[in-house]
Design an enzyme around this catalytic site. Structure first.
Site, PDB file in Angstrom:
ATOM      1  N   GLU A  27       0.800  -1.367  -0.138  1.00 12.54           N
ATOM      2  CA  GLU A  27      -0.015   0.147   0.004  1.00 12.54           C
ATOM      3  C   GLU A  27       0.902   1.396  -0.236  1.00 12.54           C
ATOM      4  O   GLU A  27       1.969   1.271   0.494  1.00 12.54           O
ATOM      5  CB  GLU A  27      -0.962  -0.050   1.495  1.00 12.54           C
ATOM      6  N   CYS A  77      -4.601  -3.321   3.637  1.00 17.36           N
ATOM      7  CA  CYS A  77      -4.219  -3.052   4.947  1.00 17.36           C
ATOM      8  C   CYS A  77      -5.206  -3.287   5.912  1.00 17.36           C
ATOM      9  O   CYS A  77      -5.482  -4.381   6.358  1.00 17.36           O
ATOM     10  CB  CYS A  77      -3.521  -1.612   5.121  1.00 17.36           C
ATOM     11  N   LYS A  86      -9.752   1.489  -1.253  1.00 12.46           N
ATOM     12  CA  LYS A  86      -9.769   0.947   0.043  1.00 12.46           C
ATOM     13  C   LYS A  86     -11.249   1.371   0.776  1.00 12.46           C
ATOM     14  O   LYS A  86     -11.550   2.560   0.662  1.00 12.46           O
ATOM     15  CB  LYS A  86      -8.696   1.398   0.824  1.00 12.46           C
TER      16      LYS A  86
END
Length: 273
Positions: free
Chosen positions: A46, A159, A121
């Site tokens: 990321e 993440c 995300k």
């Protein structure tokens, strides 16, 4: 039934910072090395494009559209070395999105220099004293970012998404054999233990492979790893830059799912499947 596929995957652990050109150059060297190790899919962290330990106005200034130079360069790297490359970028939103914020986006670039998949995300890192949502627009909930390489289906999350098993279960329900998880897992007490436990849990509960690429220290914990659908760790790194590879085989995945058919036996569905 179609014959089982297999593919070699690499997780690339490096230490991007605030120079996007230098980060792309470093990533090219890592992908080159991964391809020389036989990887057909290379997973970078990321925020591979631009990284700080805490987000601020600099990340907004660095943002680019997906037609910008960083992603164009990423697509070129995938074509140059004949691999699928997955990396986190700082995307400049368009349309009606509010000013002063970004999308935290994963791009999967194919060897044809095309977009194999894109994922924005969903879960912002508003935890452990951080507030990613001050600068990041959450992605839409209806995304199913999957792509296929040599018969193996890959799905993507980012993440903090790791702490929310529903999104990963949606990928498994959509046919994903492998979870790719780029991250910048911020260091702190117990964070490496949480990271490794969650990665293995997502592999076990979905009977899927997991390939997770983190930042090296100091802006990440390291501990990038590739996990088997049984939860066994196939390859892992420490806290320094490096590359870990593993051979992912659908024949083995089928055996695991035959022994432990938890996906087939589940009695709940995830809305949006």
């Amino acid at each position: 039934m179609a014959p089982a596929g297999a593919v070699d995957v690499a997780v690339v652990q490096f230490d991007p910072y605030t120079d996007t050109v230098a980060n792309l150059t470093a990533l090219r060297a890592e992908v080159k090395a991964a391809s020389e190790l036989g990887a057909k899919v290379a997973v970078a962290p990321e925020y591979s494009m631009f990284a700080t330990k805490r987000l601020d106005e600099r990340v907004v200034a660095a943002a680019e559209p997906l037609t910008g130079p960083f992603v164009t360069g990423l697509r070129g790297i995938a074509a140059e070395f004949g691999v699928h490359v997955v990396a986190g970028v700082v995307e400049q939103p368009g349309g009606d999105e509010p000013p002063g914020r970004i999308f935290n986006t994963l791009v999967a670039a194919s060897p044809a220099a095309e977009f194999a998949a894109v994922y924005r995300k969903v879960h912002c890192y508003d935890a452990f004293g951080f507030k990613e949502s001050d600068f990041v627009v959450p992605g839409p909930l209806d995304q199913t970012p999957v792509f296929s390489v040599d018969g193996v289906v890959f799905g993507m999350q980012t993440c903090f998404d790791l702490r929310f098993p529903e999104g990963i279960r949606r990928l498994a329900a959509a046919g994903a054999h492998v979870l790719l998880l780029p991250a910048q897992w911020i260091p702190g007490p117990g964070k490496v233990d949480q990271w490794t436990t969650l990665l293995r849990a997502r592999a076990i509960e979905n009977t899927m492979y997991v390939a997770a690429a983190d930042h090296a220290e100091p802006r990440g914990c390291g501990a990038s790893m590739i996990v088997a659908p049984t939860g066994a760790v196939l390859a892992e790194l420490g806290d320094a830059p490096g590359i870990a590879t593993a051979h992912l085989d659908l024949e083995h995945l089928d055996e695991v799912r035959a022994t432990n058919p938890s996906l087939a036996l589940r009695r709940y569905t995830i809305r949006g499947e």
